[in-house]
Design a protein around this motif. Structure first.
Motif, PDB file in Angstrom:
ATOM      1  N   TYR A 249       0.579  -1.586  -0.443  1.00  0.00           N
ATOM      2  CA  TYR A 249      -0.193   0.167   0.248  1.00  0.00           C
ATOM      3  C   TYR A 249       1.155   1.298  -0.151  1.00  0.00           C
ATOM      4  O   TYR A 249       1.763   1.400   0.818  1.00  0.00           O
ATOM      5  CB  TYR A 249      -1.267  -0.213   1.097  1.00  0.00           C
ATOM      6  N   GLY A 251      -0.471   4.093  -0.463  1.00  0.00           N
ATOM      7  CA  GLY A 251      -1.758   5.535  -0.634  1.00  0.00           C
ATOM      8  C   GLY A 251      -1.202   6.140  -1.703  1.00  0.00           C
ATOM      9  O   GLY A 251      -2.012   7.190  -1.126  1.00  0.00           O
ATOM     10  N   SER A 252      -1.480   6.040  -2.972  1.00  0.00           N
ATOM     11  CA  SER A 252      -1.533   6.782  -3.741  1.00  0.00           C
ATOM     12  C   SER A 252      -2.461   5.839  -5.253  1.00  0.00           C
ATOM     13  O   SER A 252      -1.780   4.718  -5.779  1.00  0.00           O
ATOM     14  CB  SER A 252      -0.506   6.695  -4.728  1.00  0.00           C
TER      15      SER A 252
HETATM   16  P1  P6P Z   1      -5.098   7.061   2.794  1.00  0.00           P
HETATM   17  C1  P6P Z   1      -5.608  10.316  -2.125  1.00  0.00           C
HETATM   18  O1  P6P Z   1      -5.221  11.115  -1.448  1.00  0.00           O
HETATM   19  C2  P6P Z   1      -5.726   9.123  -1.967  1.00  0.00           C
HETATM   20  O2  P6P Z   1      -7.045  10.387  -3.037  1.00  0.00           O
HETATM   21  C3  P6P Z   1      -5.991   8.285  -3.130  1.00  0.00           C
HETATM   22  O3  P6P Z   1      -5.059   8.105  -4.440  1.00  0.00           O
HETATM   23  C4  P6P Z   1      -5.191   7.010  -2.195  1.00  0.00           C
HETATM   24  O4  P6P Z   1      -5.766   5.365  -2.277  1.00  0.00           O
HETATM   25  C5  P6P Z   1      -5.996   7.073  -0.688  1.00  0.00           C
HETATM   26  O5  P6P Z   1      -6.512   8.887  -0.939  1.00  0.00           O
HETATM   27  C6  P6P Z   1      -5.349   6.974   0.642  1.00  0.00           C
HETATM   28  O6  P6P Z   1      -5.997   7.358   1.227  1.00  0.00           O
HETATM   29  O7  P6P Z   1      -6.341   7.171   4.125  1.00  0.00           O
HETATM   30  O8  P6P Z   1      -4.948   5.613   2.851  1.00  0.00           O
HETATM   31  O9  P6P Z   1      -3.890   8.004   2.885  1.00  0.00           O
END
Ligand code: P6P
Length: 345
Positions: A249, A251-252
């Motif tokens: 993961y 986060g993108s």
């Molecule tokens: P979290 C990035 O801000 C985003 O919109 C997506 O690209 C990503 O999957 C998600 O939020 C990550 O969210 O809460 O895990 O940081």
């Protein structure tokens, strides 16, 4: 000495040539959708150039502005948004656009011809990762105009995802790739920066049925309900009844989705007590990626129903998302909604 030059089947097919050849499969095609895809490929090259050099030119970091969701806009967000709007607004193929970065729909200026399609996009998803050099992406969705009159309206955007005519994403990673579908399979193109062309590198992409990866942000575990907690235990093999998926993961969304599309598995952003409707946007994140994953043999659900069957009510509507290999998505749907099968039209 004989020199044998081996041309692989995909080494010299540019995205432009591929789009033209695909268009020939549709005698009724007017070329407008092809034109939209060309222009998006151009915008992607321009954004890739900015993302590549972001660390050098002083455009890293945040602006003083917030977008419609109260998120601080990164400078590259703003730039990518402007690049796409300017690349797309004069081609005469669109009647309106919608962007994650804009509160309302974006009208086509009066000096330009209006077309029969609407474009919805997230210009630079995952932009909070830009400053730390984690891959980011652009996501787009195309639907046909359904209202009368010259300009597009909100109603044109609020169509269920099964009405999409094209969808795709660009990942700005170790290489820049554009992946799209028009309902004739999923095809990936890698940018050759030495010639500035997207070349066909991944024809007819299929998601592996026996996936490898689980992509989820575990830090929300305490905020999940019991059904979501049970799903994650299963994906991690903690119930002893299946092998564990490897957790990856970043986060993108585009980077996490792209890895799972190629390697198989599941990306999950469940609803939680902090985001009861989910975090990800339906129209320009979940819908396009769901069209792609279904065309690649996978599935996508909000836990209760197929993402592509959700009837939108708001432009920036959020949704929970379980997307990836069909068997993995069905585990989530079974645990949450008690429905073993995912209906596919
Ligand atoms: P979290 C990035 O801000 C985003 O919109 C997506 O690209 C990503 O999957 C998600 O939020 C990550 O969210 O809460 O895990 O940081």
């Amino acid at each position: 000495m004989t020199i044998v030059v081996k041309h692989t089947a995909t080494s010299v097919v540019t995205i432009e040539r591929f789009i033209i050849e695909e268009e020939r499969n549709h005698p009724e095609a007017t070329g407008e959708l092809s034109g939209i895809l060309y222009d998006l490929a151009l915008a992607a090259k321009m954004i890739a150039n900015k993302v590549r050099s972001a660390g050098l030119a002083d455009i890293l970091g945040a602006t003083e502005n917030e977008n419609v969701h109260g998120e601080v806009q990164q400078r590259l967000d703003v730039l990518a948004n402007e690049i796409i709007i300017k690349a797309m607004d004069h081609g005469g193929r669109l009647c309106a656009m919608a962007s994650e970065e804009e509160p309302g729909i974006i009208q086509i200026p009066d000096e330009f011809k209006c077309g029969k399609y609407c474009l919805m996009f997230d210009p630079l998803d995952g932009s909070s990762n830009i400053d730390v050099n984690v891959p980011v992406g652009t996501i787009f969705s195309v639907v046909r105009k359904i209202t009368r009159g010259r300009h597009g309206e909100l109603e044109d955007m609020l169509q269920p995802g099964r009405r999409q005519v094209a969808a795709g994403y660009v990942i700005y990673g170790s290489s820049t790739m554009m992946v799209y579908t028009t309902g004739q399979g999923v095809h990936g193109f890698t940018l050759d920066p030495s010639i500035g062309e997207f070349l066909l590198s991944h024809p007819n992409l299929r998601i592996p049925e026996n996936g490898r990866y689980l992509s989820v942000n575990d830090s929300y575990e305490q905020l999940w309900d019991d059904s979501v907690k049970s799903i994650m235990r299963k994906y991690k093999g903690l119930d002893g009844d299946r092998r564990a998926l490897s957790t990856r993961y970043v986060g993108s969304l585009v980077a996490d989705f792209h890895r799972n599309l190629l390697g198989g598995g599941i990306f999950a952003y469940p609803s939680n007590k902090k985001t009861p409707k989910g975090k990800l946007r339906l129209l320009y994140e979940a819908n396009p990626l769901s069209f792609i994953v279904e065309q690649a043999g996978g599935a996508a659900s909000n836990g209760h129903q197929r993402i592509l069957d959700v009837e939108p009510s708001e432009l920036h509507q959020r949704t929970p998302l379980y997307i990836g290999s069909r068997s993995e998505v069905e585990i989530a749907q079974r645990a949450i909604a008690g429905q073993p099968e995912l209906a596919v039209v």
